[in-house]
Write a protein that holds these residues in place. Structure first.
Motif, PDB file in Angstrom:
ATOM      1  N   UNK A 177      -2.394  18.564   4.388  1.00 57.77           N
ATOM      2  CA  UNK A 177      -1.880  18.783   3.025  1.00 57.77           C
ATOM      3  C   UNK A 177      -1.875  17.469   2.254  1.00 57.77           C
ATOM      4  N   UNK A 178      -2.393  17.514   1.016  1.00 57.47           N
ATOM      5  CA  UNK A 178      -2.375  16.322   0.177  1.00 57.47           C
ATOM      6  C   UNK A 178      -0.978  16.081  -0.371  1.00 57.47           C
ATOM      7  N   UNK A 179      -0.620  14.810  -0.496  1.00 53.87           N
ATOM      8  CA  UNK A 179       0.651  14.414  -1.100  1.00 53.87           C
ATOM      9  C   UNK A 179       0.391  13.864  -2.496  1.00 53.87           C
ATOM     10  N   UNK A 180       1.090  14.401  -3.494  1.00 56.80           N
ATOM     11  CA  UNK A 180       0.991  13.898  -4.868  1.00 56.80           C
ATOM     12  C   UNK A 180       2.372  13.518  -5.370  1.00 56.80           C
TER      13      UNK A 180
ATOM     14  N   UNK B 125      -2.163   0.661  -7.569  1.00 60.95           N
ATOM     15  CA  UNK B 125      -2.690  -0.606  -7.065  1.00 60.95           C
ATOM     16  C   UNK B 125      -1.893  -1.078  -5.857  1.00 60.95           C
ATOM     17  N   UNK B 126      -0.570  -1.062  -5.973  1.00 59.13           N
ATOM     18  CA  UNK B 126       0.283  -1.592  -4.908  1.00 59.13           C
ATOM     19  C   UNK B 126       0.233  -0.738  -3.643  1.00 59.13           C
ATOM     20  N   UNK B 127      -0.004   0.570  -3.784  1.00 62.97           N
ATOM     21  CA  UNK B 127      -0.030   1.459  -2.615  1.00 62.97           C
ATOM     22  C   UNK B 127      -1.450   1.901  -2.248  1.00 62.97           C
ATOM     23  N   UNK B 128      -2.446   1.268  -2.911  1.00 63.07           N
ATOM     24  CA  UNK B 128      -3.853   1.559  -2.612  1.00 63.07           C
ATOM     25  C   UNK B 128      -4.153   3.060  -2.706  1.00 63.07           C
ATOM     26  N   UNK B 129      -3.666   3.659  -3.796  1.00 63.02           N
ATOM     27  CA  UNK B 129      -3.953   5.066  -4.089  1.00 63.02           C
ATOM     28  C   UNK B 129      -5.221   5.088  -4.938  1.00 63.02           C
TER      29      UNK B 129
ATOM     30  N   UNK C 224       7.952   8.836   4.904  1.00 59.97           N
ATOM     31  CA  UNK C 224       8.354  10.170   5.356  1.00 59.97           C
ATOM     32  C   UNK C 224       7.208  11.166   5.403  1.00 59.97           C
ATOM     33  N   UNK C 225       6.304  11.127   4.405  1.00 58.10           N
ATOM     34  CA  UNK C 225       5.283  12.173   4.273  1.00 58.10           C
ATOM     35  C   UNK C 225       3.877  11.690   4.605  1.00 58.10           C
ATOM     36  N   UNK C 226       3.699  10.395   4.788  1.00 53.94           N
ATOM     37  CA  UNK C 226       2.366   9.868   5.058  1.00 53.94           C
ATOM     38  C   UNK C 226       1.681   9.397   3.793  1.00 53.94           C
ATOM     39  N   UNK C 227       0.404   9.132   3.889  1.00 51.18           N
ATOM     40  CA  UNK C 227      -0.363   8.554   2.786  1.00 51.18           C
ATOM     41  C   UNK C 227      -0.228   9.379   1.506  1.00 51.18           C
ATOM     42  N   UNK C 228      -0.052   8.674   0.380  1.00 49.08           N
ATOM     43  CA  UNK C 228      -0.009   9.321  -0.928  1.00 49.08           C
ATOM     44  C   UNK C 228      -1.437   9.406  -1.455  1.00 49.08           C
ATOM     45  N   UNK C 229      -1.902  10.624  -1.727  1.00 42.04           N
ATOM     46  CA  UNK C 229      -3.277  10.838  -2.173  1.00 42.04           C
ATOM     47  C   UNK C 229      -3.434  10.708  -3.686  1.00 42.04           C
ATOM     48  N   UNK C 230      -2.393  11.101  -4.425  1.00 40.69           N
ATOM     49  CA  UNK C 230      -2.432  11.064  -5.888  1.00 40.69           C
ATOM     50  C   UNK C 230      -1.081  10.587  -6.405  1.00 40.69           C
ATOM     51  N   UNK C 231      -1.108   9.939  -7.565  1.00 38.04           N
ATOM     52  CA  UNK C 231       0.130   9.586  -8.267  1.00 38.04           C
ATOM     53  C   UNK C 231      -0.138   9.740  -9.752  1.00 38.04           C
ATOM     54  N   UNK C 232       0.646  10.585 -10.421  1.00 41.99           N
ATOM     55  CA  UNK C 232       0.428  10.871 -11.839  1.00 41.99           C
ATOM     56  C   UNK C 232       1.759  11.090 -12.555  1.00 41.99           C
ATOM     57  N   UNK C 233       1.754  10.835 -13.854  1.00 42.50           N
ATOM     58  CA  UNK C 233       2.849  11.260 -14.726  1.00 42.50           C
ATOM     59  C   UNK C 233       2.317  12.133 -15.857  1.00 42.50           C
ATOM     60  N   UNK C 234       0.997  11.998 -16.161  1.00 43.44           N
ATOM     61  CA  UNK C 234       0.389  12.677 -17.321  1.00 43.44           C
ATOM     62  C   UNK C 234       1.123  12.312 -18.608  1.00 43.44           C
ATOM     63  N   UNK C 235       1.681  11.102 -18.653  1.00 48.21           N
ATOM     64  CA  UNK C 235       2.525  10.680 -19.767  1.00 48.21           C
ATOM     65  C   UNK C 235       2.101   9.287 -20.215  1.00 48.21           C
ATOM     66  N   UNK C 236       1.804   9.142 -21.515  1.00 42.56           N
ATOM     67  CA  UNK C 236       1.347   7.862 -22.055  1.00 42.56           C
ATOM     68  C   UNK C 236       2.307   6.726 -21.721  1.00 42.56           C
TER      69      UNK C 236
END
Length: 401
Positions: A1-4, A96-100, A73-85
């Motif tokens: 399962x992907x983590x976002x 950058x800091x988590x190499x996502x 807790x959940x393992x590698x983070x595959x995506x990180x978004x806010x969709x917010x300017x």
């Protein structure tokens, strides 16, 4: 399962729908926000695998620790978004800091946040841009104005919406602006641009990992956001029934020039309302600015109404599958009218609903945080023709006297 990781999933209020569709696609959605968990909408709580409350989203260390906790807790983070300017730079720094790898990194920010840097990429796409000058001294600005003439527009080079944006028409106004900037915002870079006689047309799209659109639409804003904010005016804009081919071509070229992949984008263009020397003839499309996120407020819902589809699902499909099979249905013009409190309108709320109730898709008060650019009372309605849309606008904005 992907983590976002979804930053601030509770604002805008409609963004819980992104989280729901992600969950429906088998994504583990991990929310980070400053709103107490018990105050989140029940629909949002049900969509999140876990939620981490921070004291302030402005505090990078707190948000960093939240992402670190989720990673542990959940393992590698595959995506990180806010969709917010507002959080684009924060998102990029966290990636950058988590190499996502799925999304813009900190080094990409200048070209997508600074209006002066965007211009080179628009030109790379073969799209005309307005002449500009980075504000320095009064004399430097006067030299630029000798070239382009009054009026000129000044705004923060890295800014959101129409905040601190001004139209300068005289030497006196120019001098007053320079004095105000030096006193209040001496460290804030400002850009000065030639004034463009135009309406704003947008290209809104969801782009896959290869840079190809899997959904496209657009909107038209006949009155400028700057005037809405500065003049306390009503807010009007609409999703087009069918995207004009020149807007589509300009949007796709801009996607390629900026190297956009796996994103929801909102690119703004000027459509000239009169022929202007050095810019083009009436009706031409030229560059304004890029926004690497969905159009704000309730625009995603309006895109749904205009295209009989679900952009929240299409975006989640892009994240999960890099494609979508969701069809579109009947198309229409979807108009937004944000009316200002305190104006003496001819039609009351009851009058509007009696005449246009069958067309209405949304009727609500606009959140205070959005009211500066969007008005106080909103009506969102569908119309099969542009003539009917404009008759609606004339009716709801007409004032007594």
């Amino acid at each position: 399962m992907k983590n976002l990781v979804f930053i601030s999933p509770n604002f805008p209020v409609n963004y819980w729908q992104f989280c729901r569709e992600l969950k429906n696609n088998g994504i583990n959605v991990l929310g980070i926000g400053d709103c107490p968990y018990e105050n989140l909408l029940p629909e949002l709580r049900e969509s999140l695998g876990e939620y981490y409350k921070v004291g302030s989203l402005e505090n990078y260390d707190e948000v960093y620790r939240a992402v670190a906790y989720f990673t542990f807790k959940h393992g590698r983070i595959d995506w990180l978004e806010s969709n917010n300017e507002y959080w684009l730079e924060r998102d990029a720094q966290l990636r950058t800091d988590f190499n996502i790898c799925s999304g813009f990194k900190a080094t990409d920010m200048k070209k997508i946040k600074y209006k002066s840097k965007m211009k080179a990429y628009y030109e790379k796409a073969g799209i005309v841009v307005a002449k500009y000058h980075l504000v320095d001294t009064l004399e430097g600005c006067k030299e630029f104005i000798k070239e382009v003439g009054f009026p000129v527009i000044v705004k923060p080079d890295n800014g959101v919406g129409a905040a601190n944006t001004y139209k300068l028409k005289t030497q006196k106004e120019l001098a007053a602006f320079i004095d105000e900037k030096n006193e209040k915002w001496p460290e804030v870079p400002y850009i000065m641009e030639q004034f463009v006689e135009a309406e704003v047309n947008s290209y809104d799209a969801i782009i896959d990992s290869k840079g190809n659109p899997i959904f496209e639409t657009g909107n038209v804003t006949p009155n400028s956001i700057m005037d809405i904010v500065n003049d306390n005016d009503n807010s009007l804009y609409y999703i087009v029934k069918d995207l004009p081919e020149d807007t589509r071509a300009a949007g796709r070229a801009t996607v390629k020039a900026f190297g956009v992949k796996s994103r929801f984008v909102h690119f703004e263009f000027f459509r000239l309302t009169k022929t202007q020397k050095g810019l083009g003839k009436k009706g031409d499309v030229i560059a304004l600015e890029v926004n690497m996120r969905p159009c704000g407020g309730f625009s995603p819902d309006m895109m749904n109404y205009a295209n009989s589809t679900n952009v929240y699902k299409i975006w989640a499909d892009m994240i999960a599958f890099d494609k979508t099979e969701l069809p579109q249905g009947e198309h229409a013009f979807c108009g937004f009218a944000g009316l200002r409190d305190g104006k003496d309108f001819v039609m009351s709320h009851d009058d509007i609903m009696a005449k246009y109730g069958a067309n209405m898709k949304m009727v609500d008060r606009i959140p205070e945080a959005l009211s500066g650019a969007m008005g106080n009372q909103m009506y969102v309605a569908n119309f099969p023709t542009e003539d009917e849309l404009w008759a609606f606008y004339r009716d709801v904005t007409e004032q007594k006297g």
